[in-house]
Design a protein around this motif. Structure first.
Motif, PDB file in Angstrom:
ATOM      1  N   SER A   1      -0.306  -5.028   4.667  1.00 25.01           N
ATOM      2  CA  SER A   1      -1.341  -4.446   5.535  1.00 25.01           C
ATOM      3  C   SER A   1      -2.719  -4.442   4.879  1.00 25.01           C
ATOM      4  O   SER A   1      -3.696  -4.007   5.494  1.00 25.01           O
ATOM      5  CB  SER A   1      -0.954  -3.015   5.921  1.00 25.01           C
TER       6      SER A   1
ATOM      7  N   ARG B   1       5.078  -3.567   1.772  1.00 28.10           N
ATOM      8  CA  ARG B   1       4.533  -3.212   3.085  1.00 28.10           C
ATOM      9  C   ARG B   1       3.061  -2.809   2.985  1.00 28.10           C
ATOM     10  O   ARG B   1       2.269  -3.109   3.876  1.00 28.10           O
ATOM     11  CB  ARG B   1       5.376  -2.091   3.696  1.00 28.10           C
ATOM     12  N   ARG B   2       2.707  -2.156   1.896  1.00 25.87           N
ATOM     13  CA  ARG B   2       1.301  -1.808   1.704  1.00 25.87           C
ATOM     14  C   ARG B   2       0.471  -3.061   1.495  1.00 25.87           C
ATOM     15  O   ARG B   2      -0.630  -3.196   2.065  1.00 25.87           O
ATOM     16  CB  ARG B   2       1.152  -0.868   0.510  1.00 25.87           C
TER      17      ARG B   2
END
Length: 218
Positions: free
Chosen positions: A90, A86-87
């Motif tokens: 983004s 998820r990091r």
């Protein structure tokens, strides 16, 4: 009120050096050792409790039983990779190819790292039961994140949904396939094949590997 400074709790079956772990963490560590060396079905809750240095009745003060311990161990092999995925999704400072490579390498190191081959627990038939639906959901979320990173790569950007799903299945299957390699050769350091596995994943995606500026192992 106690003034000895000792940890308050239920009595242990035997005195053990203070590991710095909570009782639940000690139980998880004991379960990891026993499940991977003796097998899940063959390991009793009594054996786990004794390995953790506590009475069987005391164990149930911290966990409901073997299923909860197995679920916790399984999720520990997936949750950190999902956080990283998820990091990376983004992060707009690196190419999708570089981010996918980093996720693949880190995921392999997580699956095969540590003193116990926890990835081998994926192969247990019990994992397909409802008791482990939480683990399967986290794993599905991680697979979806792989798919998003693949879709963002230049080579996969124009693929239709079916072809992208196939590429995702292949990459995800490749990463989890290292579990079998690690089981057959447990002495091989994960770092020695994590980068090679990530390279192979990028080939499946249709991208060249190890281009300038991409991350390296280490």
């Amino acid at each position: 009120m106690s003034t000895t400074g000792r940890r308050v709790g239920r009595p242990r079956a035997q005195q053990r050096p203070d590991s710095g772990l909570t009782p639940r963490e000690e139980l998880l560590e004991a379960a990891a050792e026993l499940f991977t060396t003796h097998g899940y079905a063959a390991t009793t809750t009594r054996a786990v409790a004794e390995r953790a240095g506590m009475r069987q009745a005391t164990m149930y003060h911290y966990v409901a039983g073997k299923e909860e311990l197995l679920a916790g161990l399984l999720e520990s092999t997936v949750a950190p990779s999902l956080v990283l995925a998820r990091r990376l999704l983004s992060d707009g400072t690196a190419s999708a190819e570089a981010r996918l490579w980093q996720l693949c390498r880190s995921d392999v190191e997580l699956l095969c790292g540590g003193p116990h081959n926890l990835g081998a627990l994926y192969l247990l038939p019990e994992v397909r039961t409802e008791a482990f639906s939480g683990f399967r959901q986290v794993r599905a979320d991680l697979k979806a994140a792989y798919g998003q990173l693949l879709a963002a790569t230049e080579a996969c950007g124009g693929l239709d949904a079916d072809e992208l799903a196939l590429r995702t299945d292949l990459v995800f299957g490749l990463i989890e396939g290292v579990i079998l390699i690690h089981r057959s050769d447990p002495g091989r350091p994960p770092e020695s094949f994590a980068a090679a596995t990530a390279d192979a994943a990028l080939r499946i995606a249709g991208a060249a590997t190890r281009v300038a500026g991409w991350p390296r192992a280490g």
